[in-house]
Design a protein around this motif. Structure first.
Motif, mmCIF file in Angstrom:
data_model
loop_
_atom_site.group_PDB
_atom_site.id
_atom_site.type_symbol
_atom_site.label_atom_id
_atom_site.label_comp_id
_atom_site.label_asym_id
_atom_site.label_seq_id
_atom_site.Cartn_x
_atom_site.Cartn_y
_atom_site.Cartn_z
ATOM 1 N N ILE A 84 -57.598 -48.013 8.461
ATOM 2 C CA ILE A 84 -56.333 -47.451 8.943
ATOM 3 C C ILE A 84 -55.161 -48.287 8.424
ATOM 4 N N GLU A 125 -52.637 -38.647 12.543
ATOM 5 C CA GLU A 125 -53.582 -39.732 12.790
ATOM 6 C C GLU A 125 -53.718 -40.015 14.277
ATOM 7 N N PHE A 127 -52.984 -35.383 4.447
ATOM 8 C CA PHE A 127 -53.858 -36.176 5.304
ATOM 9 C C PHE A 127 -55.310 -35.979 4.894
ATOM 10 N N LEU A 173 -60.860 -42.333 8.383
ATOM 11 C CA LEU A 173 -61.225 -42.565 9.786
ATOM 12 C C LEU A 173 -62.743 -42.663 9.958
#
Lengths: 249, 249
Positions: free
Chosen positions: B134, B157, B227, B232
DNA sequence: CGTCTGGTTGATACGACTCAAATTTGGTGG
DNA sequence: CCACCAAATTTGAGTCGTATCAACCAGACG
């Protein structure tokens, strides 16, 4: 091609002769990557921990339209991602900048080292925490600093890190990055990096030519960069680097 | 105040009932921090691993002249820095955004958990690798994306992370950040964040008022934000989050 | 009801980007 | 050793995204 990893870990802790022997063993070069080639690509399954033995590399992330951000530079003695193997796939690529010698270390090899050598294990912990701290500092760097400060900061960081592993002295070091690399790392365009480097040269803060960087007064460059070395966490029991307090002259 | 940590780790692995019991034990709240107060400051010696049990916090770095960059947000279930205790001092501060419940976990407690529960240990590894991932994405975010993309990315996010721990559903979640917080996190000014949010609203990408965020079409917002959820690392054997492929409608 | 924090608006300035071309450098082969 | 080429650096002119500064407004709260 010195014992970069040992030097790096000794910035933090003391190593016994056995520790050093173990480190020499895992530092065996297992692969040579030509300059500007990828060591591993986004999407691949990570199988090894990579140790940079000689040469420079970078970690980068790309956007679909081609924009690209270098999120880290690797120099000799740097590890990439202890424990990556718990992840299914890489979310970024790693590319060689110069010709690169890497040691690919298997999970088993890694586990056996850490099981037997707590000192090394702790030092590796430290090394990975420092890497994250650097990543945070980079976020600050691109988020808040001006172009001038930003480039200055990047140069100081690399210089100090190189010094830790014996690849810089007397304010100067080999510096293989192109202005394009600097642009990708700083979130600026290459054109603006060029002009900014000229400004830094004009102010006698740096000399940079023929892939060699010289910083006549590291202290002063640190000041203009608002460089606070605490994030490199060098003030430990190990060899005490003079990074925190560069000699005044 | 649900079992955020368990949910978080289960995004990655399966937990046994015993694992869950251990997690419940370490999730005992040991401290309440009022909103906008520091949990720990730059320069302090880290003594505990902190687990966010309830509320939001942020990790931030400040420059001498007052510029400030938020380098991470913490939501329930987030750990801060496994293994910090190998460092002498914090290179950044951690501040509460809302009222915050944290579990301060001692080194000993941590060690005893990891010694006895390999499953949890592996999951904690994953959680810290994701945090670093991240951090890298944030560097990319502030380095390369436009204000519009940047804010959009941040919102997606946070939404996805909140969903992982059960704090978001049907495209909406509580959202306690001020425009100032968003500015500090995105490297923009508060004024520009304000105008950018208006643009996002105008384009029907978000609803944001009274500390509540609604994203009518997550897919679409992800697109404008470029994105890519791979960072993640949700595609593991655990509960398979639909983050990677948000339902089309 | 006054105060305060957070949000909104407008006008103006500037740092960094874009595009395009020229120049220098370093490497390669004849 | 020189001719050539590609890559890297440098320069210039014009534009644009975001910052700055300064008010003003709204809702939350004591």
């Amino acid at each position: 091609m010195g014992p970069a990893l040992a030097l790096r870990l000794e910035a933090f802790t003391r190593l016994s002769p056995e520790d050093r022997a173990v480190i020499a063993t895992i530092s065996q070069v297992s692969r040579i990557i030509p300059p500007r080639r990828d060591l591993i690509r986004e999407g691949e399954k990570p199988r090894f921990v990579h140790l940079m033995v000689d040469g420079w590399a970078c970690r980068y992330k790309a956007l679909p339209d081609g924009r690209r951000q270098i999120v880290a530079f690797f120099i000799p003695g740097d590890f990439c991602d202890l424990n990556v193997y718990v992840l299914k796939e890489m979310d970024h690529g790693i590319g060689a900048i110069t010709r690169l010698s890497v040691a690919d270390i298997s999970r088993e090899e890694m586990d056996s080292v850490t099981a037997a050598h707590p000192r090394i294990t702790q030092a590796l912990w430290w090394e990975s925490l420092v890497q994250v701290a650097i990543q945070r500092e980079w976020t600050l760097n691109v988020g808040q600093r001006s172009a001038y400060e930003r480039i200055a900061h990047l140069l100081v960081e690399l210089y100090l890190r190189l010094k830790t592993v014996g690849l810089a002295r007397d304010g100067s070091c080999d510096f293989p990055l192109t202005q394009n690399d600097l642009a990708d790392a700083s979130g600026l365009t290459a054109v603006h990096v060029n002009r900014t480097l000229q400004d830094l040269r004009r102010d006698d803060l740096i000399l940079l030519e023929h892939k060699r960087l010289t910083i006549p007064d590291v202290r002063r460059l640190m000041e203009v960069a608002t460089f606070n070395p605490s994030y490199l966490h060098l003030g430990h029991e190990g060899r005490n680097l003079d990074a925190r307090l560069e000699p005044a002259a």
